[in-house]
Scaffold this active site. Sequence first.
Site, mmCIF file in Angstrom:
data_model
loop_
_atom_site.group_PDB
_atom_site.id
_atom_site.type_symbol
_atom_site.label_atom_id
_atom_site.label_comp_id
_atom_site.label_asym_id
_atom_site.label_seq_id
_atom_site.Cartn_x
_atom_site.Cartn_y
_atom_site.Cartn_z
ATOM 1 N N GLY A 10 0.837 -1.202 0.000
ATOM 2 C CA GLY A 10 0.000 0.000 0.000
ATOM 3 C C GLY A 10 0.869 1.249 0.000
ATOM 4 O O GLY A 10 1.878 1.293 0.692
ATOM 5 N N ARG A 71 0.727 -4.954 -5.047
ATOM 6 C CA ARG A 71 0.886 -5.995 -4.021
ATOM 7 C C ARG A 71 1.342 -7.311 -4.661
ATOM 8 O O ARG A 71 0.913 -8.388 -4.264
ATOM 9 C CB ARG A 71 -0.427 -6.177 -3.249
ATOM 10 N N ASP A 102 5.709 -5.220 5.880
ATOM 11 C CA ASP A 102 6.198 -6.578 6.148
ATOM 12 C C ASP A 102 6.170 -7.484 4.914
ATOM 13 O O ASP A 102 7.067 -8.314 4.738
ATOM 14 C CB ASP A 102 5.443 -7.220 7.332
ATOM 15 N N THR A 124 4.758 2.112 6.319
ATOM 16 C CA THR A 124 3.355 1.690 6.335
ATOM 17 C C THR A 124 2.601 2.646 7.240
ATOM 18 O O THR A 124 3.119 3.045 8.300
ATOM 19 C CB THR A 124 3.117 0.243 6.842
ATOM 20 N N ASP A 126 0.271 1.780 8.917
ATOM 21 C CA ASP A 126 -0.192 0.984 10.066
ATOM 22 C C ASP A 126 0.781 0.987 11.254
ATOM 23 O O ASP A 126 0.390 0.642 12.364
ATOM 24 C CB ASP A 126 -0.437 -0.467 9.634
ATOM 25 N N ASP A 128 3.068 -1.059 12.102
ATOM 26 C CA ASP A 128 2.977 -2.343 12.796
ATOM 27 C C ASP A 128 4.233 -3.221 12.677
ATOM 28 O O ASP A 128 4.142 -4.439 12.787
ATOM 29 C CB ASP A 128 1.736 -3.120 12.310
ATOM 30 N N ARG A 170 -5.243 -3.119 10.308
ATOM 31 C CA ARG A 170 -5.640 -4.503 10.064
ATOM 32 C C ARG A 170 -5.481 -5.379 11.314
ATOM 33 O O ARG A 170 -6.465 -5.914 11.812
ATOM 34 C CB ARG A 170 -4.711 -4.995 8.957
HETATM 35 O O1 F6P Z 1 -1.058 -0.626 3.677
HETATM 36 C C1 F6P Z 1 -1.764 -1.089 4.781
HETATM 37 C C2 F6P Z 1 -3.208 -0.774 4.585
HETATM 38 O O2 F6P Z 1 -3.348 0.599 4.527
HETATM 39 C C3 F6P Z 1 -4.122 -1.406 5.638
HETATM 40 O O3 F6P Z 1 -4.305 -0.630 6.767
HETATM 41 C C4 F6P Z 1 -5.391 -1.642 4.863
HETATM 42 O O4 F6P Z 1 -6.112 -2.710 5.401
HETATM 43 C C5 F6P Z 1 -4.886 -1.958 3.511
HETATM 44 O O5 F6P Z 1 -3.661 -1.302 3.359
HETATM 45 C C6 F6P Z 1 -5.816 -1.577 2.374
HETATM 46 O O6 F6P Z 1 -5.235 -2.013 1.187
HETATM 47 P P1 F6P Z 1 -5.707 -1.745 -0.283
HETATM 48 O O7 F6P Z 1 -5.002 -0.529 -0.755
HETATM 49 O O8 F6P Z 1 -5.269 -2.947 -1.021
HETATM 50 O O9 F6P Z 1 -7.181 -1.518 -0.258
#
Ligand code: F6P
Length: 342
Positions: A10, A71, A102, A124, A126, A128, A170
Amino acid sequence: MKIGILTGGGDCPGLNPAIRAVVKKSVKLGHQAVGFRDGWKGLIELNYKDLDSEAVSGILHLGGTILGTSRTNPFAKEGGSQKVIENIKKAGIDVLVAIGGDDTLGVAHKLYGLGINTIGIPKTIDNDLSATDFTFGFDSAVNIVMNALDNLHSTAESHHRVLVVEVMGRHAGWIATYGGLAGGADHILIPEKPFTTDEVCDSINRRHDRGKTFSIIVVAEGAVLSESEKVMTKGAKTDAFGHVMLGGIGKFLCEEIEKRTGFETRDVVLGHLQRGGSPTAYDRILATRYGIAAVDLIQKKDFGKMVALRGNQIVAVSLEEGIKRAKTVDMDLYEIAQTFFG
Ligand code: F6P
């Protein structure tokens, strides 16, 4: 040396400052830099461009990533990792700088095990990753949540409503906890602490008994209802790293709160707004420091490492340590937030 750079997973504010720092410092030291497009996909497809100082000029304040991201997981594709290794050789890359969370760093770690020189830079929203105190992107996301809560306060108060604000997070509720604390949330729900709808309604009722006519509830998308012990998802589809798409807990809570308390309730999903826009000063500086430290590791040929923040020092840890454990919310901090519930 020829340095390859990629951004994976992301996106988040701070990626461009990190790319800029790696390139500018590398060029100053006489190295050559190239950027692979869209994360590991660019390595599978051998899609890259030269990055000189001019190519990264004027991007410090820009959100997103000039390299694009995806991804893509080469280890989940038939022949994907071999293709990556082959293409690294074809492009004459001496070291690969992977900027990611990660998942992206996990691929960098596996490639290092297969003989490829890799360096990781943690990002990130997050926050995390346990090996570093902070990842860049997090501070920008927290500021977006805080500003949203500031804005939502006036409309919640004017209409005497409960507002349920769903934020990203998440497995870890860092954004909810920091954003909620900074924005004065009246209750915060995080994945680390399963909750019951009753306890949220009790908290709202206590507040309203004190004469308050509105409440703001912040809920992380990965928050778990103890009744069902499940997170809410948008279907069963998973990405290349096996993650399902989360969402729906805010809407669920909104309906339940209105039904059980009788207070008019609305839900707001901040979603990808949290990943967009200009990086904060904190994230620009952290990303820049990480980028410079990554090149310092390249100079020392100290590969298989991830740069990390410990206190105010940038240190290097092994990629293995970098991805070993997810960092969940510190319960002392959550207790501070709880002081303001109800
Ligand atoms: O990059 C982490 C994150 O922002 C999470 O918090 C979230 O669940 C996810 O990406 C959303 O991903 P996408 O961009 O694939 O919708």
